[in-house]
Structures are given as structure tokens and as C-alpha cells.
Write an enzyme that holds these catalytic residues in place. Structure first.
Site, PDB file in Angstrom:
ATOM      1  N   ASP A  17     -18.831  18.907  26.580  1.00 53.16           N
ATOM      2  CA  ASP A  17     -18.307  19.704  25.477  1.00 53.16           C
ATOM      3  C   ASP A  17     -19.365  19.694  24.349  1.00 53.16           C
ATOM      4  O   ASP A  17     -20.257  18.828  24.327  1.00 53.16           O
ATOM      5  CB  ASP A  17     -16.991  19.043  25.036  1.00 53.16           C
TER       6      ASP A  17
ATOM      7  N   ASP B  95     -18.872  20.858  20.314  1.00 55.36           N
ATOM      8  CA  ASP B  95     -18.407  20.395  18.984  1.00 55.36           C
ATOM      9  C   ASP B  95     -17.577  19.119  19.101  1.00 55.36           C
ATOM     10  O   ASP B  95     -16.619  19.057  19.870  1.00 55.36           O
ATOM     11  CB  ASP B  95     -17.553  21.485  18.323  1.00 55.36           C
TER      12      ASP B  95
ATOM     13  N   ASP C 164     -13.747  16.088  23.274  1.00 52.74           N
ATOM     14  CA  ASP C 164     -13.100  15.419  22.133  1.00 52.74           C
ATOM     15  C   ASP C 164     -11.799  16.046  21.675  1.00 52.74           C
ATOM     16  O   ASP C 164     -11.222  15.594  20.692  1.00 52.74           O
ATOM     17  CB  ASP C 164     -14.052  15.435  20.932  1.00 52.74           C
TER      18      ASP C 164
HETATM   19  O1  LIG Z   1     -15.194  23.271  22.987  1.00 52.13           O
HETATM   20  P1  LIG Z   1     -16.010  22.887  21.791  1.00 52.13           P
HETATM   21  O2  LIG Z   1     -17.485  22.955  22.037  1.00 52.13           O
HETATM   22  O3  LIG Z   1     -15.590  21.567  21.224  1.00 52.13           O
HETATM   23  O4  LIG Z   1     -15.675  24.009  20.702  1.00 52.13           O
HETATM   24  C1  LIG Z   1     -14.362  24.025  20.125  1.00 52.13           C
HETATM   25  C2  LIG Z   1     -14.410  24.871  18.870  1.00 52.13           C
HETATM   26  O5  LIG Z   1     -15.413  24.292  18.042  1.00 52.13           O
HETATM   27  C3  LIG Z   1     -15.723  24.940  16.817  1.00 52.13           C
HETATM   28  O6  LIG Z   1     -14.726  24.625  15.875  1.00 52.13           O
HETATM   29  C4  LIG Z   1     -14.652  23.245  15.607  1.00 52.13           C
HETATM   30  O7  LIG Z   1     -15.930  22.798  15.101  1.00 52.13           O
HETATM   31  C5  LIG Z   1     -16.309  23.353  13.816  1.00 52.13           C
HETATM   32  C6  LIG Z   1     -17.695  22.830  13.503  1.00 52.13           C
HETATM   33  O8  LIG Z   1     -17.734  21.427  13.521  1.00 52.13           O
HETATM   34  C7  LIG Z   1     -15.275  22.935  12.773  1.00 52.13           C
HETATM   35  O9  LIG Z   1     -15.618  23.474  11.501  1.00 52.13           O
HETATM   36  C8  LIG Z   1     -13.888  23.434  13.212  1.00 52.13           C
HETATM   37  O10 LIG Z   1     -12.879  22.947  12.308  1.00 52.13           O
HETATM   38  C9  LIG Z   1     -13.550  22.923  14.612  1.00 52.13           C
HETATM   39  O11 LIG Z   1     -12.316  23.478  15.086  1.00 52.13           O
HETATM   40  C10 LIG Z   1     -15.939  26.426  17.000  1.00 52.13           C
HETATM   41  O12 LIG Z   1     -16.022  27.057  15.756  1.00 52.13           O
HETATM   42  C11 LIG Z   1     -14.914  27.088  17.899  1.00 52.13           C
HETATM   43  O13 LIG Z   1     -15.337  28.413  18.208  1.00 52.13           O
HETATM   44  C12 LIG Z   1     -14.800  26.306  19.194  1.00 52.13           C
HETATM   45  O14 LIG Z   1     -13.840  26.887  20.048  1.00 52.13           O
END
Ligand SMILES: O=P(O)(O)OC[C@H]1O[C@H](O[C@H]2O[C@H](CO)[C@@H](O)[C@H](O)[C@H]2O)[C@H](O)[C@@H](O)[C@@H]1O
Length: 251
Positions: free
Chosen positions: A12, A14, A192
Site C-alpha cells: 500500500d 499512503d 494501514d
Molecule cells: O491505498 P492507499 O495508498 O493507502 O491510498 C488511500 C487514500 O490515500 C490518500 O488519502 C489519505 O492520505 C492523504 C495523504 O496522506 C491524507 O491527507 C488523507 O486524509 C488520507 O485519507 C489519497 O488521497 C486517496 O486518493 C487514497 O485513496
């Protein structure tokens, strides 16, 4: 010890490879990360892929100039060996029409962000007041419900996303496992968030190793504390350290 060519590594982005930031565009990538992932991929005979809610192009920008196999948009799109499938916005006219209304519905909410990803959309409320966060969540839930069974709501960290229902990170891992270099290997997945639990279910079912990052409740069998912990482990593996999946801390 685990032979590097016995398993496929799915990561993953983020909250796993990079720390969560206030806004999606404010993520900071450790400069050593892309190179380490390339070295680790070589050690694994190519069986390393990113499995993320982000669009493929956004991950390419974050990890440039490196390019990886990726499942993007929670599994809606996939790139293997440079060939992309799925993820076309034009295949989702109902969603496209609904995003306009959703944007209007949250327009008055301070610090609520819309992330339009083409074949999916995210509403972010990390920076909003609790009252506005609740309204944003209600708006994205209502939009998802109005779209019917073809779409699903994916809740995550201060975010609600509308995603085509046929795709999950679990489906993405099963799809990777159909062909070399992933086929026939144990799946190891690090994630995560709630979307990652769907991948953990597939990994557990198929005898792989599921690793949840952070302290939340999980069906994963192993746990690492944060992205720094993840990077420390991956950098060591990239540089030839012995790989012992059985030694990862239990969840
Ligand atoms: O599947 P992932 O790689 O974990 O992506 C999940 C989402 O992540 C992002 O949002 C999250 O991270 C942002 C930056 O740290 C944060 O600001 C936000 O609150 C989190 O929800 C991304 O913007 C999404 O498009 C992803 O789906």
C-alpha cells in the site's frame, strides 16, 4: 528464513510507504524509497507491486523516475509490465454525472476537499471541523447510495470514496497472482487502512502474510508500527538482509 523468490510483495502507499499528510498533495516521499523499492524488486525477481487507492499516474509522479507494477483506485486499474487495464473515466458516466452534484453538495463546507480520480472520487475531511466532516461524510454516503449496486463506499482515514463495486484490493492481488512473476508465490501485503482489510482477507485465505501498519483492529496476522518502521525493513531487505517473514511481530 524466507527465500526472496518464494513470495510476492504487495505494498500500500499512503500510511504504509509514506506518512499521512494533511492533504493528498502534501505527501513527502523519502528520497531513498524509489531506489530501495527497485533494488528489492530485483531481489524478488520482479514480484513487487504497489496496491493503492491513488491513480497509477499519481504514484508514478511520487516515485519518479522509478516505475512499478501497480493496482490503482483500490483495484479498478492495474498496470503489469507496462500494460494498463481498467480505470477509464469514460466507462463510468453515472459516476461522472454524480460527481458534479457531490461537488456542489460539499462546496460550502470549509476545508473539505474533493479528489476526482476519474473512475472514482474521494471526499476528504481531515482538515474540516467535526460538524463539516459529518456533513461531508453524509454527502458522500448519499451519493454512493444513489448510484446503486454498481458502486460502493470505501471509508478510510478522514475520507469517503466512491469506487466501482467490482474492484477491491483483494481482487487486485488475485489478478496479479494469475501470471509471472507473481504466480505460485506466497502473497505478502502491507497496508494501514480499511481498504487494506479486503486485501488481508485474500492474503490470509491463500496462506500469505498480512501486515497491518499502525495500531487499529485488523484481520492481519502481523503488525508494524508506522511507515518509518516499514521503510527500515524494506531498505534492509533491499540491501540484502536475510528475510524472515516468521519474525514479523504478531498483530
Ligand atoms: O491505498 P492507499 O495508498 O493507502 O491510498 C488511500 C487514500 O490515500 C490518500 O488519502 C489519505 O492520505 C492523504 C495523504 O496522506 C491524507 O491527507 C488523507 O486524509 C488520507 O485519507 C489519497 O488521497 C486517496 O486518493 C487514497 O485513496
Amino acid at each position: 528464513m524466507t527465500e526472496p523468490t518464494d513470495f510476492a510483495l504487495y505494498l500500500d502507499f499512503d500510511g504504509t510507504l509514506v506518512e499521512i499528510a494533511p492533504r493528498p498533495d502534501q505527501v513527502r516521499v523519502d528520497p531513498a524509497l524509489p531506489g530501495a523499492l527497485e533494488r528489492l524488486r530485483a531481489r524478488l525477481g520482479g514480484a513487487l507491486a504497489i496496491v493503492t487507492g491513488r491513480p497509477i499516474g499519481v504514484i508514478d509522479d511520487f516515485l519518479a523516475p522509478a516505475r512499478f507494477d501497480i493496482a490503482g483506485l483500490h483495484g479498478v486499474e492495474r498496470r503489469v509490465d507496462g500494460v494498463v487495464s481498467g480505470g477509464g473515466a469514460a466507462d463510468h458516466p453515472d459516476l461522472r454525472a454524480r460527481i458534479a452534484g457531490l461537488t456542489t453538495a460539499v462546496a460550502g463546507l470549509d476545508a473539505v476537499l474533493i479528489e476526482d480520480k476519474g473512475a472514482s472520487v474521494a471526499v476528504h475531511w481531515r482538515l474540516a471541523t467535526p460538524a463539516d466532516a459529518l456533513r461531508a461524510e453524509e454527502a458522500v454516503k448519499a451519493a454512493a447510495a444513489a448510484l446503486g449496486a454498481a458502486y460502493r463506499l470505501q471509508l478510510g482515514k478522514a475520507v469517503g470514496e466512491i469506487v466501482p463495486a467490482s474492484a477491491t484490493k483483494g481482487h487486485a492481488i488475485r489478478a496479479f497472482a494469475q501470471a509471472p512473476p507473481y504466480a505460485g508465490r506466497r502473497a505478502v501485503f502491507l497496508g494501514d487502512d480499511l481498504t487494506d482489510e479486503k486485501a488481508f482477507a485474500v492474503v490470509n485465505e491463500t496462506g500469505g502474510v498480512s501486515v497491518r501498519i499502525g495500531g487499529a483492529e485488523t484481520i492481519a496476522t502481523r503488525r508494524l508500527s508506522d511507515p518509518e518502521d516499514v521503510r527500515r525493513l524494506l531498505y534492509a531487505w533491499a540491501d540484502g538482509a536475510p528475510i524472515d517473514l516468521g519474525a514479523l511481530p504478531p498483530a
